[in-house]
Scaffold this motif. Structure first.
Motif, PDB file in Angstrom:
ATOM      1  N   ARG A   1       0.963  -1.202   0.114  1.00  0.00           N
ATOM      2  CA  ARG A   1      -0.039   0.067  -0.028  1.00  0.00           C
ATOM      3  C   ARG A   1       0.954   1.219   0.231  1.00  0.00           C
ATOM      4  NH1 ARG A   1      -5.306  -0.415   3.114  1.00  0.00           N
ATOM      5  NH2 ARG A   1      -4.425   0.957   4.484  1.00  0.00           N
ATOM      6  N   GLN A   2       0.324   2.299  -0.796  1.00  0.00           N
ATOM      7  CA  GLN A   2       1.353   3.511  -0.819  1.00  0.00           C
ATOM      8  C   GLN A   2       0.285   4.863  -0.412  1.00  0.00           C
ATOM      9  OE1 GLN A   2       2.156   2.401  -5.010  1.00  0.00           O
ATOM     10  NE2 GLN A   2       3.862   3.108  -4.693  1.00  0.00           N
ATOM     11  N   PRO A   3       0.841   5.707   0.058  1.00  0.00           N
ATOM     12  CA  PRO A   3       0.218   6.946   0.204  1.00  0.00           C
ATOM     13  C   PRO A   3      -0.576   7.584  -0.609  1.00  0.00           C
ATOM     14  CG  PRO A   3       2.537   7.697   0.015  1.00  0.00           C
ATOM     15  CD  PRO A   3       2.320   6.066   0.084  1.00  0.00           C
ATOM     16  N   VAL A   4      -1.862   7.762  -0.581  1.00  0.00           N
ATOM     17  CA  VAL A   4      -2.905   8.392  -1.464  1.00  0.00           C
ATOM     18  C   VAL A   4      -3.707   9.636  -0.888  1.00  0.00           C
ATOM     19  CG1 VAL A   4      -5.012   7.915  -2.708  1.00  0.00           C
ATOM     20  CG2 VAL A   4      -3.422   6.047  -2.646  1.00  0.00           C
ATOM     21  N   ILE A   5      -3.681  10.665  -1.604  1.00  0.00           N
ATOM     22  CA  ILE A   5      -4.118  11.954  -1.097  1.00  0.00           C
ATOM     23  C   ILE A   5      -5.203  12.575  -2.200  1.00  0.00           C
ATOM     24  CG2 ILE A   5      -2.530  13.533  -2.225  1.00  0.00           C
ATOM     25  CD1 ILE A   5      -2.186  14.931   0.783  1.00  0.00           C
ATOM     26  N   ASN A   6      -6.192  13.361  -1.419  1.00  0.00           N
ATOM     27  CA  ASN A   6      -7.078  13.952  -2.280  1.00  0.00           C
ATOM     28  C   ASN A   6      -6.680  15.231  -2.913  1.00  0.00           C
ATOM     29  OD1 ASN A   6      -9.366  15.533  -3.569  1.00  0.00           O
ATOM     30  ND2 ASN A   6     -10.743  14.159  -2.004  1.00  0.00           N
ATOM     31  N   LYS A   7      -6.213  15.127  -4.269  1.00  0.00           N
ATOM     32  CA  LYS A   7      -5.222  15.875  -5.075  1.00  0.00           C
ATOM     33  C   LYS A   7      -6.237  17.205  -5.346  1.00  0.00           C
ATOM     34  CE  LYS A   7      -1.690  17.371  -7.364  1.00  0.00           C
ATOM     35  NZ  LYS A   7      -2.100  18.601  -7.902  1.00  0.00           N
TER      36      LYS A   7
END
Length: 535
Positions: A186-192
């Motif tokens: 799992r990798q970091p995911v952000i609301n762009k």
């Protein structure tokens, strides 16, 4: 990984029938003592090299377990059908459902009546095998005499032999190396979309991430006029991975400077707890962090009126956010207090598994079964048993590359692959060089993950490996891990929600020691030493 597929035939998956055939129908060719003694079987038509494997047809009973109601459509894979023709080895497939397998496995192991061959690591676990070794043949001699493809694979990728070697030094089950697997989990995911609206850049450090999460909480980035934004909603090691806590196998162990380390008593873990407590105290972690289940979390990820989750760790950004998926992007790992980045995964690739093929002591023709299994350990055979047959799912191009075809309308690629192949299960080996010839779409599925993997693969840490335990260790481990793991989880929740970490730390460590932490570490470190000593 999907867990649903076409409905299996009643013949294959009906529990009542399964119980009826357990003793008789799954039996192989008679009893055996598990020794490498191929001479006691009728091998008059057996060919040690080339094809067919036998001059006269032979039938092997092969058991495998599939997720839920996936069924047995994979048996129509053209490569498998051609293999039967080319080898003269006919397969009587016994396909079980994972829904029923737990109970039926107990019946089978209690009776000692097994088929000739078992495929897939979902069928029997390490402890199942170690505690019933007399049911399974040691395969070392068969590998040496009859399996040149697997021998070559083990020489090219030595970890395949390491993960397959049991505590007594023998190999009872065969491994797999899956194709086109990433190094990172799992990798970091952000609301762009939120970042852009608030004029913020992608966070690089934990301090920058803290500031972003605070802005997400306070500045209404979803624009609905409500203070409903939740910067982060899960308890997981992902959030403390910037502190060097990169635990791929969720066993509270790390490898540091070549040594096995129990990290819940480490300074890095302690500092990670302080970071989580700061976020929780300031309302940047979900207030229902410790009480919600997967269904509640999923509902928040896919909130119908507006996106409410700002930051997460996922396999791909489209994995859980539903119609809001386009707003999220995967970003590089967050740098920790030491300035370094850490990613949970495996620098050798997330692609190795054991217990994918076993030959039981019931099988009277183990050399035939071994030669049959060896046919799976070529590059072309392996990609066809991971995605589907060439001409059906895979297109072989004139330039020597291989392209995955688009799935039928209304079917996801992942569901189609499970329908058409053994997929994650079964023996296979795709060499690193051959992987370069596989052409995947970068828009979804396996291809998208490989693209995203480039963001963090260089930061992947060496995980504590999937070590093997002895029967005695398997007997002692559950007692230790049940109490110790429960206490670690309870205290983590308490430290995050109430703080007082420095004040309570010594008592916490003492309690772990009183619960037998030294015994647990002794078992884990000895298993790790055995693993690393395999050549």
């Amino acid at each position: 990984m999907v867990k649903q597929g076409k409905k299996a035939s009643a013949k294959k998956l009906t529990t009542g029938l399964l119980a009826a055939v357990m003793v008789a129908g799954l039996a192989g060719c008679g009893g055996g003592n598990g020794e490498n003694n191929a001479a006691n079987s009728d091998t008059s038509s057996f060919n040690k090299e080339g094809l067919p494997i036998v001059s006269e047809p032979v039938t092997l009973k092969v058991l495998t377990v599939r997720w839920g109601s996936m069924g047995d459509t994979f048996t129509q894979n053209q490569w498998l059908k051609d293999l039967e023709t080319n080898t003269n080895v006919k397969i009587d497939w016994q396909v079980m459902s994972s829904n029923d397998w737990g109970e039926q496995k107990s019946i089978m192991l209690a009776s000692g009546t097994l088929p000739d061959v078992v495929i897939g690591d979902q069928t029997f676990s390490d402890s199942d095998i170690v505690n019933n070794l007399s049911y399974f043949r040691p395969l070392d001699d068969y590998i040496d005499q009859y399996m040149p493809n697997l021998k070559a694979a083990m020489e090219e990728t030595p970890d395949m032999k390491k993960i397959s070697t049991f505590p007594d030094g023998k190999i009872y089950s065969l491994p797999a190396r899956l194709p086109s697997r990433p190094k990172s989990s799992r990798q970091p995911v952000i609301n762009k979309t939120w970042l852009d609206k608030l004029g913020l850049k992608v966070p690089e450090t934990i301090d920058e991430l803290y500031n972003v999460m605070k802005a997400f909480k306070e500045q209404d980035p979803n624009g609905n006029g409500k203070a409903d934004e939740i910067p982060y909603i899960e308890v997981s090691n992902d959030l403390i991975s910037p502190f060097g806590i990169a635990d791929l196998n969720n066993n509270n162990m790390l490898v540091k400077d070549g040594k096995a380390v129990y990290y819940p008593t480490s300074e890095e873990y302690k500092e990670g707890l302080k970071w989580e407590n700061k976020l929780y105290t300031e309302g940047l972690l979900d207030k229902e962090l410790f009480t919600q289940d997967d269904t509640m979390r999923s509902a928040k990820f896919q909130n119908p009126d507006a996106p409410v989750v700002g930051f997460s760790y996922q396999w791909t950004p489209d994995a859980v956010f539903g119609k809001w998926g386009d707003q999220y992007v995967t970003i590089p790992p967050i740098a920790g207090p030491d300035g370094k980045r850490y990613t949970i995964g495996n620098p050798n690739g997330m692609n190795l598994a054991r217990n994918e093929f076993l030959i039981t002591s019931s099988c009277k023709t183990p050399e035939i079964a071994a030669r049959w299994a060896d046919q799976f350990y070529t590059d072309e055979a392996s990609i066809q048993n991971f995605w589907g047959a060439i001409g059906t799912v895979i297109q072989k191009n004139d330039d020597g590359t291989y392209t995955l075809m688009d799935p039928p309308a209304g079917t996801s690629a992942d569901a189609w692959y499970w329908e058409q192949s053994l997929r994650d299960f079964g023996p296979k080996y795709v060499s690193p060089d051959f992987e370069q010839k596989i052409v995947l779409s970068t828009e979804s599925g396996d291809g998208l993950k490989l693209q995203l993997d480039k963001l963090g693969s260089e930061y992947v840490t060496e995980p504590f490996p999937n070590v093997m335990y002895t029967a005695e260790e398997f007997e002692e481990l559950p007692t230790l891990t049940t109490d110790i793991d429960s206490y670690v989880n309870t205290m983590r929740a308490q430290f995050i929600s109430k703080g007082n970490i420095d004040e309570g730390w010594d008592a916490y460590v003492k309690q772990l020691n009183d619960m037998g932490l030294d015994k647990l570490l002794k078992i884990r470190t000895e298993a790790y030493s055995r693993y690393t000593s395999v050549k």
